[in-house]
Design a protein around this motif. Structure first.
Motif, PDB file in Angstrom:
ATOM      1  N   LEU A   1     -10.170  -1.885   9.877  1.00  0.00           N
ATOM      2  CA  LEU A   1      -8.746  -1.595   9.987  1.00  0.00           C
ATOM      3  C   LEU A   1      -8.178  -1.322   8.595  1.00  0.00           C
ATOM      4  CD1 LEU A   1      -7.539  -4.415  12.420  1.00  0.00           C
ATOM      5  CD2 LEU A   1      -8.040  -2.030  12.979  1.00  0.00           C
ATOM      6  N   PRO A   2      -7.222  -0.432   8.487  1.00  0.00           N
ATOM      7  CA  PRO A   2      -6.527  -0.303   7.207  1.00  0.00           C
ATOM      8  C   PRO A   2      -5.622  -1.518   6.990  1.00  0.00           C
ATOM      9  CG  PRO A   2      -5.433   1.031   8.849  1.00  0.00           C
ATOM     10  CD  PRO A   2      -6.654   0.460   9.518  1.00  0.00           C
ATOM     11  N   VAL A   3      -5.352  -1.812   5.731  1.00  0.00           N
ATOM     12  CA  VAL A   3      -4.396  -2.870   5.398  1.00  0.00           C
ATOM     13  C   VAL A   3      -3.351  -2.283   4.461  1.00  0.00           C
ATOM     14  CG1 VAL A   3      -5.988  -4.796   5.758  1.00  0.00           C
ATOM     15  CG2 VAL A   3      -5.884  -3.708   3.504  1.00  0.00           C
ATOM     16  N   TRP A   4      -2.108  -2.762   4.596  1.00  0.00           N
ATOM     17  CA  TRP A   4      -1.043  -2.271   3.734  1.00  0.00           C
ATOM     18  C   TRP A   4      -0.214  -3.439   3.195  1.00  0.00           C
ATOM     19  CZ3 TRP A   4       3.667  -3.956   5.276  1.00  0.00           C
ATOM     20  CH2 TRP A   4       3.906  -4.169   6.636  1.00  0.00           C
ATOM     21  N   ALA A   5       0.516  -3.155   2.111  1.00  0.00           N
ATOM     22  CA  ALA A   5       1.432  -4.137   1.530  1.00  0.00           C
ATOM     23  C   ALA A   5       2.647  -3.406   0.989  1.00  0.00           C
ATOM     24  CB  ALA A   5       0.746  -4.935   0.418  1.00  0.00           C
ATOM     25  N   ASP A   6       3.819  -4.010   1.146  1.00  0.00           N
ATOM     26  CA  ASP A   6       5.062  -3.495   0.567  1.00  0.00           C
ATOM     27  C   ASP A   6       5.348  -4.267  -0.702  1.00  0.00           C
ATOM     28  OD1 ASP A   6       5.507  -1.599   2.533  1.00  0.00           O
ATOM     29  OD2 ASP A   6       6.691  -2.948   3.789  1.00  0.00           O
TER      30      ASP A   6
ATOM     31  N   MET B   1      11.084   0.040  -3.096  1.00  0.00           N
ATOM     32  CA  MET B   1       9.919  -0.504  -2.412  1.00  0.00           C
ATOM     33  C   MET B   1       8.786   0.518  -2.424  1.00  0.00           C
ATOM     34  SD  MET B   1       9.036  -3.331  -0.722  1.00  0.00           S
ATOM     35  CE  MET B   1      10.599  -3.968  -0.099  1.00  0.00           C
ATOM     36  N   ILE B   2       7.593   0.059  -2.704  1.00  0.00           N
ATOM     37  CA  ILE B   2       6.398   0.895  -2.704  1.00  0.00           C
ATOM     38  C   ILE B   2       5.423   0.340  -1.669  1.00  0.00           C
ATOM     39  CG2 ILE B   2       4.391   1.671  -4.039  1.00  0.00           C
ATOM     40  CD1 ILE B   2       6.129   1.441  -6.547  1.00  0.00           C
TER      41      ILE B   2
ATOM     42  N   ASP C   1       8.869   7.693  -7.664  1.00  0.00           N
ATOM     43  CA  ASP C   1      10.321   7.611  -7.887  1.00  0.00           C
ATOM     44  C   ASP C   1      10.641   7.025  -9.264  1.00  0.00           C
ATOM     45  OD1 ASP C   1      10.704   8.610  -5.314  1.00  0.00           O
ATOM     46  OD2 ASP C   1      10.693   6.609  -4.436  1.00  0.00           O
ATOM     47  N   GLY C   2       9.907   7.503 -10.262  1.00  0.00           N
ATOM     48  CA  GLY C   2      10.133   7.071 -11.637  1.00  0.00           C
ATOM     49  C   GLY C   2       9.426   5.786 -12.027  1.00  0.00           C
ATOM     50  N   GLN C   3       8.773   5.109 -11.074  1.00  0.00           N
ATOM     51  CA  GLN C   3       8.083   3.858 -11.349  1.00  0.00           C
ATOM     52  C   GLN C   3       6.590   4.108 -11.534  1.00  0.00           C
ATOM     53  OE1 GLN C   3       8.902   0.426 -11.771  1.00  0.00           O
ATOM     54  NE2 GLN C   3       6.726   0.477 -12.305  1.00  0.00           N
ATOM     55  N   PRO C   4       6.045   3.831 -12.734  1.00  0.00           N
ATOM     56  CA  PRO C   4       4.604   4.002 -12.925  1.00  0.00           C
ATOM     57  C   PRO C   4       3.828   2.891 -12.234  1.00  0.00           C
ATOM     58  CG  PRO C   4       5.597   3.118 -14.916  1.00  0.00           C
ATOM     59  CD  PRO C   4       6.729   3.405 -13.971  1.00  0.00           C
ATOM     60  N   LEU C   5       2.654   3.243 -11.718  1.00  0.00           N
ATOM     61  CA  LEU C   5       1.795   2.282 -11.033  1.00  0.00           C
ATOM     62  C   LEU C   5       0.354   2.651 -11.302  1.00  0.00           C
ATOM     63  CD1 LEU C   5       1.769  -0.138  -8.945  1.00  0.00           C
ATOM     64  CD2 LEU C   5       1.436   1.617  -7.188  1.00  0.00           C
TER      65      LEU C   5
ATOM     66  N   GLU D   1       3.694  -9.019 -11.868  1.00  0.00           N
ATOM     67  CA  GLU D   1       5.069  -8.493 -11.917  1.00  0.00           C
ATOM     68  C   GLU D   1       5.479  -7.821 -10.615  1.00  0.00           C
ATOM     69  OE1 GLU D   1       2.835  -5.476 -14.592  1.00  0.00           O
ATOM     70  OE2 GLU D   1       2.426  -7.387 -13.604  1.00  0.00           O
ATOM     71  N   LEU D   2       4.523  -7.689  -9.680  1.00  0.00           N
ATOM     72  CA  LEU D   2       4.818  -7.090  -8.383  1.00  0.00           C
ATOM     73  C   LEU D   2       5.030  -8.169  -7.328  1.00  0.00           C
ATOM     74  CD1 LEU D   2       2.190  -4.216  -8.475  1.00  0.00           C
ATOM     75  CD2 LEU D   2       4.675  -3.917  -8.491  1.00  0.00           C
ATOM     76  N   GLN D   3       6.142  -8.061  -6.624  1.00  0.00           N
ATOM     77  CA  GLN D   3       6.462  -8.984  -5.531  1.00  0.00           C
ATOM     78  C   GLN D   3       6.058  -8.344  -4.207  1.00  0.00           C
ATOM     79  OE1 GLN D   3      10.531 -10.484  -5.444  1.00  0.00           O
ATOM     80  NE2 GLN D   3      10.610 -10.127  -3.235  1.00  0.00           N
ATOM     81  N   CYS D   4       5.412  -9.118  -3.345  1.00  0.00           N
ATOM     82  CA  CYS D   4       4.993  -8.612  -2.038  1.00  0.00           C
ATOM     83  C   CYS D   4       6.013  -9.009  -0.986  1.00  0.00           C
ATOM     84  CB  CYS D   4       3.618  -9.162  -1.679  1.00  0.00           C
ATOM     85  SG  CYS D   4       3.023  -8.593  -0.064  1.00  0.00           S
TER      86      CYS D   4
END
Length: 233
Positions: free
Chosen positions: A222-227, A1-2, A113-117, A201-204
């Motif tokens: 406000l800040p916003v975030w997503a996993d 998870m990112i 963790d080895g995952q390019p983004l 290809e990214l699931q939220c």
């Protein structure tokens, strides 16, 4: 998870009109994101130094992706990318946008963790016509990238409705808007100026904002975030 996040920090000036970079850094620590895009991260005049001291950022667990634009500055037209310590920044660069105002965008390629983004941070114009032109320019920059990579675009889009420049993303075959919460004004959020857009290809697995009411006063946004995670993981 990112976990990714975006935050317009209003040059560190809160809704109480106090300049408090430490409060912003406490908010960043609570967000606990792997990558954060900031808007209004540099002072507007003079040498345009970073609003957030490097020491406070480090204590919050972050470091800024180096753009090498000016000594003591963090971003490009206030746009910056923070990464959690231990993650690798492969490259980072500013993106020139067509503009009436001092606006811009930055692009960073990171490894988590080895995952390019691939990450784009942006703060778009107040004019709807120019916002559309800017989004088209950002997408053109991405289309020219030679290496395919999961991509997240984040920032203060200054788009009050669900149309306008947002349709440039929703009409693109690679991207979709995430259901981030209302973020402006932080005292009483009425609209979603701060958005997160992800490639398909990214699931939220969820979106949100700060839990601490006192920290919400650090900016008018406000800040916003997503996993996020890859669909095949």
């Amino acid at each position: 998870m990112i976990r990714v996040a975006s935050y317009n920090i209003h040059k560190g000036i809160g809704t109480d009109r106090k300049l408090d970079p430490a409060r912003i850094c406490r908010a960043l620590a609570q967000l606990d994101a792997d990558v954060v895009t900031l808007q209004e991260a540099d002072k507007r005049f003079g040498a345009r130094q970073s609003v957030l001291p490097e020491k406070l950022l480090a204590e919050a667990g972050y470091e800024a992706a180096a753009l090498h634009i000016r000594p003591g500055g963090m971003g490009w037209h206030g746009n910056a990318v923070l990464v959690r310590k231990g993650h690798q920044v492969r490259s980072a660069r500013p993106l020139d946008l067509p503009t009436l105002e001092p606006r811009g965008a930055v692009l960073a390629e990171v490894e988590i963790d080895g995952q390019p983004l691939r990450v784009v941070g942006m703060h778009l114009d107040l004019s709807g016509l120019w916002r559309r032109r800017q989004v088209r320019c950002v997408i053109a920059h991405l289309d020219r990238c030679t290496e395919a990579m999961p991509t997240v675009l984040m920032g203060d889009l200054n788009q009050w409705s669900e149309r306008g420049c947002l349709s440039e993303f929703t009409g693109h075959r690679h991207f979709r808007l995430l259901d981030t919460p209302k973020s402006f004004h932080s005292r009483r959020p009425v609209t979603r100026l701060d958005r997160i857009i992800a490639s398909h290809e990214l699931q939220c697995d969820g979106c949100g904002t700060l839990d601490d009411v006192a920290l919400r006063a650090g900016s008018d946004h406000l800040p916003v975030w997503a996993d996020l995670k890859l669909h095949n993981r």
